[in-house]
Design a protein around this motif. Structure first.
Motif, mmCIF file in Angstrom:
data_model
loop_
_atom_site.group_PDB
_atom_site.id
_atom_site.type_symbol
_atom_site.label_atom_id
_atom_site.label_comp_id
_atom_site.label_asym_id
_atom_site.label_seq_id
_atom_site.Cartn_x
_atom_site.Cartn_y
_atom_site.Cartn_z
ATOM 1 N N SER A 1 0.803 -1.215 0.000
ATOM 2 C CA SER A 1 0.000 0.000 0.000
ATOM 3 C C SER A 1 0.838 1.269 0.000
ATOM 4 O O SER A 1 0.298 2.364 -0.005
ATOM 5 N N PHE A 2 2.154 1.150 0.028
ATOM 6 C CA PHE A 2 2.967 2.353 0.031
ATOM 7 C C PHE A 2 3.027 2.961 -1.363
ATOM 8 O O PHE A 2 3.009 2.252 -2.369
ATOM 9 N N ASP A 3 3.067 4.280 -1.394
ATOM 10 C CA ASP A 3 2.997 5.004 -2.660
ATOM 11 C C ASP A 3 4.364 5.188 -3.311
ATOM 12 O O ASP A 3 4.463 5.251 -4.538
ATOM 13 N N ASP A 4 5.393 5.301 -2.499
ATOM 14 C CA ASP A 4 6.740 5.540 -3.028
ATOM 15 C C ASP A 4 7.528 4.238 -3.022
ATOM 16 O O ASP A 4 7.739 3.652 -1.957
ATOM 17 N N TYR A 5 7.951 3.844 -4.177
ATOM 18 C CA TYR A 5 8.735 2.621 -4.265
ATOM 19 C C TYR A 5 9.573 2.638 -5.531
ATOM 20 O O TYR A 5 9.346 3.427 -6.453
ATOM 21 N N ALA A 6 10.544 1.800 -5.517
ATOM 22 C CA ALA A 6 11.354 1.551 -6.708
ATOM 23 C C ALA A 6 11.085 0.123 -7.147
ATOM 24 O O ALA A 6 10.889 -0.767 -6.316
ATOM 25 N N ILE A 7 11.060 -0.071 -8.417
ATOM 26 C CA ILE A 7 10.810 -1.406 -8.956
ATOM 27 C C ILE A 7 11.736 -1.612 -10.135
ATOM 28 O O ILE A 7 12.033 -0.673 -10.879
ATOM 29 N N GLY A 8 12.219 -2.818 -10.277
ATOM 30 C CA GLY A 8 13.201 -3.021 -11.324
ATOM 31 C C GLY A 8 13.336 -4.464 -11.763
ATOM 32 O O GLY A 8 12.752 -5.372 -11.177
ATOM 33 N N TRP A 9 14.128 -4.600 -12.799
ATOM 34 C CA TRP A 9 14.462 -5.896 -13.360
ATOM 35 C C TRP A 9 15.935 -6.189 -13.123
ATOM 36 O O TRP A 9 16.797 -5.325 -13.339
ATOM 37 N N PHE A 10 16.186 -7.402 -12.735
ATOM 38 C CA PHE A 10 17.532 -7.870 -12.467
ATOM 39 C C PHE A 10 17.715 -9.209 -13.177
ATOM 40 O O PHE A 10 16.732 -9.865 -13.525
ATOM 41 N N ARG A 11 18.944 -9.591 -13.378
ATOM 42 C CA ARG A 11 19.173 -10.880 -14.018
ATOM 43 C C ARG A 11 20.391 -11.556 -13.421
ATOM 44 O O ARG A 11 21.293 -10.902 -12.903
ATOM 45 N N GLN A 12 20.375 -12.868 -13.526
ATOM 46 C CA GLN A 12 21.497 -13.649 -13.031
ATOM 47 C C GLN A 12 21.774 -14.780 -14.001
ATOM 48 O O GLN A 12 20.923 -15.654 -14.213
ATOM 49 N N ALA A 13 22.943 -14.728 -14.582
ATOM 50 C CA ALA A 13 23.394 -15.783 -15.474
ATOM 51 C C ALA A 13 24.158 -16.829 -14.670
ATOM 52 O O ALA A 13 24.675 -16.521 -13.581
ATOM 53 N N PRO A 14 24.256 -18.050 -15.170
ATOM 54 C CA PRO A 14 24.966 -19.098 -14.435
ATOM 55 C C PRO A 14 26.398 -18.680 -14.108
ATOM 56 O O PRO A 14 27.129 -18.204 -14.975
ATOM 57 N N GLY A 15 26.763 -18.827 -12.838
ATOM 58 C CA GLY A 15 28.111 -18.513 -12.410
ATOM 59 C C GLY A 15 28.407 -17.041 -12.246
ATOM 60 O O GLY A 15 29.549 -16.658 -11.971
ATOM 61 N N LYS A 16 27.390 -16.199 -12.408
ATOM 62 C CA LYS A 16 27.591 -14.759 -12.284
ATOM 63 C C LYS A 16 26.722 -14.181 -11.179
ATOM 64 O O LYS A 16 25.734 -14.783 -10.767
ATOM 65 N N GLU A 17 27.105 -13.012 -10.723
ATOM 66 C CA GLU A 17 26.321 -12.336 -9.705
ATOM 67 C C GLU A 17 25.049 -11.742 -10.323
ATOM 68 O O GLU A 17 24.995 -11.443 -11.519
#
Length: 128
Positions: free
Chosen positions: A27-43
């Protein structure tokens, strides 16, 4: 908070995919939203993030010009349009949300370490 991603799959190099992220249970109005990815063996790395209040958007250098983040606030859904995909884009893609500050008021506008709520991820595989 529930985060559900969809839209991943197998695509040939040069092709496109659109990922969707449906967020609910908050219910909070202020937020950040995003996309992230992780490949095998990587951060896990930040791909693209945006702020709910001011609409600030960040893209990593590796996707700038090829990926586009957008939102449908009425549906609490965020999209990631991915064009000109290449093998290096193969990864599990995660959507994440964090309450509070605009992305450019954070130490890092798109660091996975600063996001609290995560989806289960969706696999994107690009064949060369």
């Amino acid at each position: 908070v529930q985060i559900v991603e969809s839209g991943g799959g197998l695509v040939q190099a040069g092709g496109s995919l659109r990922l969707s992220c449906a967020a609910s249970g908050f219910s909070f109005d202020d937020y950040a939203i995003g996309w992230f990815r992780q490949a095998p063996g990587k951060e896990r790395e930040g791909v693209s993030c945006m702020s709910s209040r001011d609409g600030s958007i960040y893209y990593s250098d590796s996707v700038k010009g090829r990926f586009t983040i957008s939102s449908d606030n009425a549906k609490n859904t965020v999209y990631l349009q991915m064009n000109s995909l290449n093998a290096e884009d193969t990864a599990v893609y995660y959507c994440a949300l964090d309450r509070g500050a605009s992305i450019y008021y954070r130490n890092d506008p798109c660091s996975p370490y600063e996001y609290e709520y995560w989806g289960q991820g969706t696999q994107v595989t690009v064949s060369s």
